[in-house]
Design an enzyme around this catalytic site. Structure first.
Site, PDB file in Angstrom:
ATOM      1  N   ASP A 126      66.961 170.331 -29.182  1.00  0.00           N
ATOM      2  CA  ASP A 126      67.094 169.411 -27.869  1.00  0.00           C
ATOM      3  C   ASP A 126      68.676 169.807 -27.129  1.00  0.00           C
ATOM      4  O   ASP A 126      69.082 169.370 -27.404  1.00  0.00           O
ATOM      5  CB  ASP A 126      67.160 168.075 -28.880  1.00  0.00           C
ATOM      6  CG  ASP A 126      67.175 166.610 -27.691  1.00  0.00           C
ATOM      7  OD1 ASP A 126      67.846 166.951 -26.695  1.00  0.00           O
ATOM      8  OD2 ASP A 126      67.745 165.641 -28.162  1.00  0.00           O
TER       9      ASP A 126
ATOM     10  N   TYR B  43      69.639 161.383 -32.433  1.00  0.00           N
ATOM     11  CA  TYR B  43      69.831 160.052 -31.238  1.00  0.00           C
ATOM     12  C   TYR B  43      68.740 161.554 -30.636  1.00  0.00           C
ATOM     13  O   TYR B  43      69.450 162.033 -30.257  1.00  0.00           O
ATOM     14  CB  TYR B  43      70.365 159.987 -30.868  1.00  0.00           C
ATOM     15  CG  TYR B  43      70.165 159.166 -28.964  1.00  0.00           C
ATOM     16  CD1 TYR B  43      69.802 157.608 -29.230  1.00  0.00           C
ATOM     17  CD2 TYR B  43      70.214 159.272 -28.856  1.00  0.00           C
ATOM     18  CE1 TYR B  43      68.865 156.948 -28.559  1.00  0.00           C
ATOM     19  CE2 TYR B  43      69.854 159.156 -26.968  1.00  0.00           C
ATOM     20  CZ  TYR B  43      69.256 157.368 -27.707  1.00  0.00           C
ATOM     21  OH  TYR B  43      68.591 157.249 -26.148  1.00  0.00           O
TER      22      TYR B  43
END
Length: 421
Positions: A234, A142
């Site tokens: 990320d 995600y």
């Protein structure tokens, strides 16, 4: 008319089926790890208000620094102009990141920080005259809700309505002892097509706090580096202490080419996104050819108020007390996890740093839509605790200022829920 009634007349809330959801709880103030509703009831914010709040609500030091900035400069266009806060924040962050991170690009939030990173990688290859368009990502990933961020996220209920519009991505499993050689071979076969590899380091948050070992991520990254595949780390969720170290990349030997930040960046005070990169990436955009410019920007890029809150948050983050609090939470989580891990209703307990996740045994596979989710959510709300289960996975991710008593209260209520639900 109550605040709740007024809200229902005009507001559409995120991740909420408005027809069936319970009315929203009106919060009027916060202090430390606590939030207070309009009736005076207090709630322990055990999920840091969607993982953003690291120092506690309404922190007086951050409030003071933001107020001071408001008296000087609220905003200035960031194309052709700059300001002290943006420069100082970039200087200070780059100083504590891996030493190959040399340039900072500001945006508005986590999703946009990811969009910037993806565009940097795709255009890097175009500018180099070697157009590569395939992106490698993990299954169950995600990375955000804008279109590029959705495309590099695992296909799920979140993306279903848009799947046909998302660009193709090469998805692989997270690495482990059994699959690492196959994954490396797969990357070698694709290397001439791969623009980049994007990953959530060590913890896949929204997928249920799924965790994997740094050793095998490091091996996979080293192979990407060897094969010339750019890497995007990320750290929107894992940055600023969540994994027990300042950044999850601190568990790794191999350095990413690009890093993305948001959430804890401002201590949860304001929206701000940041993407950092190497000089190798940056230099590929330096040209007399204006078409090689990175054409990306936001109206509120490097907003001075947001930068002031980030600088204040960084001041607090670098205090010895904050590190001590992180390690206190890590130790308390480990003790509680060991206490409940053999409970018949617990399928598994997972911990990385200050992130503790408990997967309840329901007889079904882990799912965001597991029916147990609503029972757990409302059970804890009634007890004055904000825990927002990911299906049948409960996780505790508190602000670092949470007291031992508050943390123990959360643990006690989880034990009660195991007996009563």
């Amino acid at each position: 008319m109550t605040l709740q009634e007024r809200d229902l007349k005009v507001i559409w809330h995120p991740y909420t089926q408005m027809k069936t959801a319970a009315p929203p709880i009106p919060i009027v103030r916060g202090e430390g790890a606590l939030l207070f509703d309009e009736t005076g009831k207090q709630y322990i914010d055990a999920v840091s208000s969607w993982w953003v709040n690291i120092h506690g609500h309404a922190h007086p030091y951050i409030a003071k620094k933001v107020a001071e900035q408001l008296q000087k400069l609220e905003h200035v266009i960031f194309a052709g102009f700059t300001h002290e806060g943006a420069v100082e924040l970039a200087e200070r962050l780059l100083a504590i990141l891996p030493d190959n991170q040399q340039k900072a690009f500001y945006s508005d939030n986590g999703s946009t920080a990811i969009e910037v990173a993806i565009k940097m990688c795709l255009q890097y290859w175009l500018n180099k005259g070697d157009q590569r368009t395939k992106i490698l990502a993990f299954n169950n990933a995600y990375h955000g809700d804008t279109f590029g961020a959705m495309a590099v996220s695992g296909r799920s209920a979140f993306t279903k309505a848009f799947d046909s519009l998302l660009f193709e991505v090469e998805f692989i499993d997270t690495p482990n002892k059994e699959n690492i050689d196959d994954l490396k071979s797969h990357i070698s076969n694709l290397k001439s097509e791969l623009a980049c590899f994007i990953f959530e380091p060590l913890v896949q948050g929204s997928s249920g706090m799924l965790m994997y070992e740094a050793e095998y991520l490091d091996e996979l990254m080293a192979h990407c580096k060897q094969e010339g595949v750019l890497m995007i780390d990320d750290e929107v969720f894992t940055g600023f202490g969540r994994t027990g170290k300042a950044f999850a990349c601190n568990y790794l030997e191999t350095k990413p080419d690009i890093m993305c930040f948001s959430k804890g960046l401002t201590g949860g005070t304001m929206a701000l996104g940041l993407t950092t990169c190497t000089l190798q990436i940056y230099d590929a955009f330096l040209s007399d050819d204006r078409l090689k410019t990175l054409f990306h920007g936001h109206s509120f890029t490097a907003n001075p108020i947001a930068c002031a809150s980030a600088l204040a948050s960084l001041d607090l983050f670098q205090q010895p007390d904050t590190e001590a609090n992180i390690q206190r939470i890590v130790a308390a989580h480990a003790q509680f996890g060991n206490k409940i891990k053999h409970h018949p209703k617990i399928k598994t307990v997972r911990q990385t740093g200050s992130i503790l996740a408990m997967e309840w045994e329901t007889g079904d596979n882990t799912s965001y839509f597991n029916s147990l989710r609503d029972k757990l959510y409302h059970y804890f709300l009634a007890a004055g605790i904000i825990l927002r289960p990911l299906g049948n996975v409960i996780y505790i991710l508190p602000p670092y200022c949470i007291t031992d008593d508050e943390l123990q209260y959360v643990y006690n209520k989880i034990e009660q829920a195991l007996q009563e639900l």
